[in-house]
Each structure stands twice: as C-alpha cells, then as structure tokens.
Motif scaffolding. Structure first.
Motif, short mmCIF file in Angstrom:
data_model
loop_
_atom_site.label_atom_id
_atom_site.label_comp_id
_atom_site.label_asym_id
_atom_site.label_seq_id
_atom_site.Cartn_x
_atom_site.Cartn_y
_atom_site.Cartn_z
N ARG A 41 -2.96 -28.62 82.21
CA ARG A 41 -1.68 -28.27 82.83
C ARG A 41 -0.64 -27.95 81.77
O ARG A 41 0.09 -26.97 81.87
CB ARG A 41 -1.20 -29.42 83.71
CG ARG A 41 0.15 -29.13 84.38
CD ARG A 41 0.81 -30.36 84.92
NE ARG A 41 1.05 -31.30 83.84
CZ ARG A 41 1.13 -32.61 84.02
NH1 ARG A 41 0.98 -33.14 85.20
NH2 ARG A 41 1.37 -33.40 82.99
N ASP A 42 -0.58 -28.76 80.73
CA ASP A 42 0.40 -28.53 79.66
C ASP A 42 0.13 -27.21 78.93
O ASP A 42 1.07 -26.50 78.56
CB ASP A 42 0.39 -29.70 78.67
CG ASP A 42 0.90 -31.00 79.30
OD1 ASP A 42 1.56 -30.93 80.35
OD2 ASP A 42 0.62 -32.07 78.74
N ARG A 45 1.39 -24.44 81.19
CA ARG A 45 2.85 -24.39 81.19
C ARG A 45 3.40 -23.78 79.90
O ARG A 45 4.42 -23.11 79.91
CB ARG A 45 3.44 -25.78 81.37
CG ARG A 45 3.34 -26.30 82.78
CD ARG A 45 3.98 -27.66 82.86
NE ARG A 45 3.93 -28.20 84.21
CZ ARG A 45 4.31 -29.41 84.53
NH1 ARG A 45 4.78 -30.23 83.60
NH2 ARG A 45 4.23 -29.82 85.78
N SER A 46 2.72 -24.04 78.80
CA SER A 46 3.22 -23.55 77.51
C SER A 46 2.83 -22.10 77.24
O SER A 46 3.27 -21.53 76.25
CB SER A 46 2.69 -24.44 76.38
OG SER A 46 1.30 -24.23 76.20
N THR A 98 3.81 -19.78 85.92
CA THR A 98 2.42 -19.80 85.48
C THR A 98 1.55 -19.40 86.66
O THR A 98 1.77 -19.88 87.76
CB THR A 98 2.02 -21.21 85.01
OG1 THR A 98 2.93 -21.62 84.00
CG2 THR A 98 0.62 -21.23 84.47
N ASN A 118 2.90 -26.09 88.10
CA ASN A 118 4.25 -25.61 87.78
C ASN A 118 5.33 -26.64 88.09
O ASN A 118 6.50 -26.37 87.86
CB ASN A 118 4.54 -24.32 88.56
CG ASN A 118 3.74 -23.17 88.02
OD1 ASN A 118 3.87 -22.83 86.85
ND2 ASN A 118 2.87 -22.60 88.83
N ASP A 119 4.95 -27.78 88.63
CA ASP A 119 5.89 -28.86 88.96
C ASP A 119 7.02 -28.33 89.85
O ASP A 119 8.20 -28.51 89.56
CB ASP A 119 6.45 -29.52 87.69
CG ASP A 119 7.12 -30.84 88.02
OD1 ASP A 119 6.71 -31.48 89.01
OD2 ASP A 119 8.05 -31.22 87.30
#
Length: 131
Positions: A41-42, A45-46, A98, A118-119
């Motif tokens: 996930r990170d 996101r990045s 994303t 993507n929270d």
C-alpha cells in the motif's frame, strides 16, 4: 497447483485486490501478511516504480499462498470483479490518485466502502458498459 503469472509490470487488478485484502481482517491475521500488505500500500501511495510493485505484489502473493490461501493476491474472488454485476446497478468506485480498480456494490442507504489503498471513501457511480 496454480502458479502466479510472471510479468514485468504490475497487474491492473492487484491494487483492487490489495484494497480488498486490507479491508479483510480475517485475511490479515496470518503472520507477515499485514506487514507485507501495508508495504505494498505504501509503495502504491508513493508512486513507486513498476519493478518494486511487481516484486512486492509477488512476495505478498507467495506469502498468501504459503499461509494456505490458494487464491493468492489476484483472483476472481478478491478485488475488482464481482460476479453478477449488471450495467444498470450502482457501484462504489475509488476516486483516489493511485489506480485502484476495485468495484463494490453501492447500496443507497449505506455509506460507500472505504478504500484502504488511497485511504479515502469510495464514491458511488453507475456501472458503465466499459466496465
């Protein structure tokens, strides 16, 4: 035994499958899966490179299979494709930056589901013929 396809770029459905996986507390109970899923996930996101994503998704897929989940990460039963969806129903889609191709049924009286990649809260839409 079914092997995962080997590719040099991430599967389009992997982000949707990751989102569904992160939303499932039962699947995340196995040792190491939560950490690897959060790492993927990170990376998403990045905006990490495709080689990094392919490697991380592959490791997560293998970890899921080793822990007894024969579906692995990307499978018809997890992620973007939901059996029985017809073009005239309402669905929730992810509006995040994303690429998350997850599609979930959107009921009128309930809030849209949360996208763990993507929270953000997914938005309601009609399922078009292109989907």
């Amino acid at each position: 035994m079914t092997a995962s396809p080997d590719s040099s770029r991430p599967d389009r459905r992997a982000a949707a499958a990751l989102c569904a996986l992160l939303g499932s507390s039962e699947d995340l109970r196995q040792p190491g899966i939560r950490e690897r899923a959060e790492q993927a996930r990170d990376l998403l996101r990045s905006g990490a490179g495709s080689d990094e994503l392919v490697a991380c998704f592959g490791a997560l897929d293998m970890l899921l299979r080793q822990s007894g989940d024969a579906r692995g990460l990307v499978n018809e039963s997890r992620g973007a494709e939901v059996p029985g969806i017809t073009p005239h129903i309402k669905v929730a889609v992810c509006p995040g930056p994303t690429q998350c191709t997850r599609v979930a049924r959107a009921r009128d009286l309930l809030p849209a589901p949360h996208c763990a990649v993507n929270d953000t809260r997914m938005r309601k839409s009609r399922l078009g013929p292109a989907r």
